[in-house]
Design a protein around this motif. Sequence first.
Motif: not given
Length: 132
Positions: A33-62
């Motif tokens: 999970v990468s998070r928005w910093g104080s200089d990013g366009p997203g709210a500081e501390g919120t997830a920017q990009l998360a990578v995860f697996t479900l039953q062996g399948s890879r997902f990314m959420c942004f």
Amino acid sequence: MTTLSTYLMFQDGKAEEAMNLYIDVFGGEVESVSRWGSDGPGAEGTAQLAVFTLQGSRFMCFNSPPMHDFDFTPSTSTFVDFDDETELDRAYQVLSEDGAQLMPLDDYGFSKKFGWVNDRFGVSWQLNLPHS
């Protein structure tokens, strides 16, 4: 190396919440999970990009800070085959909560039991218990 990932984009800062729900329902793990910093366009501390697996399948959420003129559509969905009817029923119940039931759980002839839902984030899931 080529990898294939299902990519989910959220406009409301809910990417990490959605990821945690899917891991709870289907089992899986967070890769990063990468998070928005104080200089990013997203709210500081919120997830920017998360990578995860479900039953062996890879997902990314942004979490996309700008609003777009589009949203999720049921023409793109994740199709899940279950081995256990109880697991199917639980997934359908949890994912349809505050979402939309597109096809209620039933025997439509092509499987023992099938249901199609859009979850509360607008992501579409086809849930299936195939014939043995």
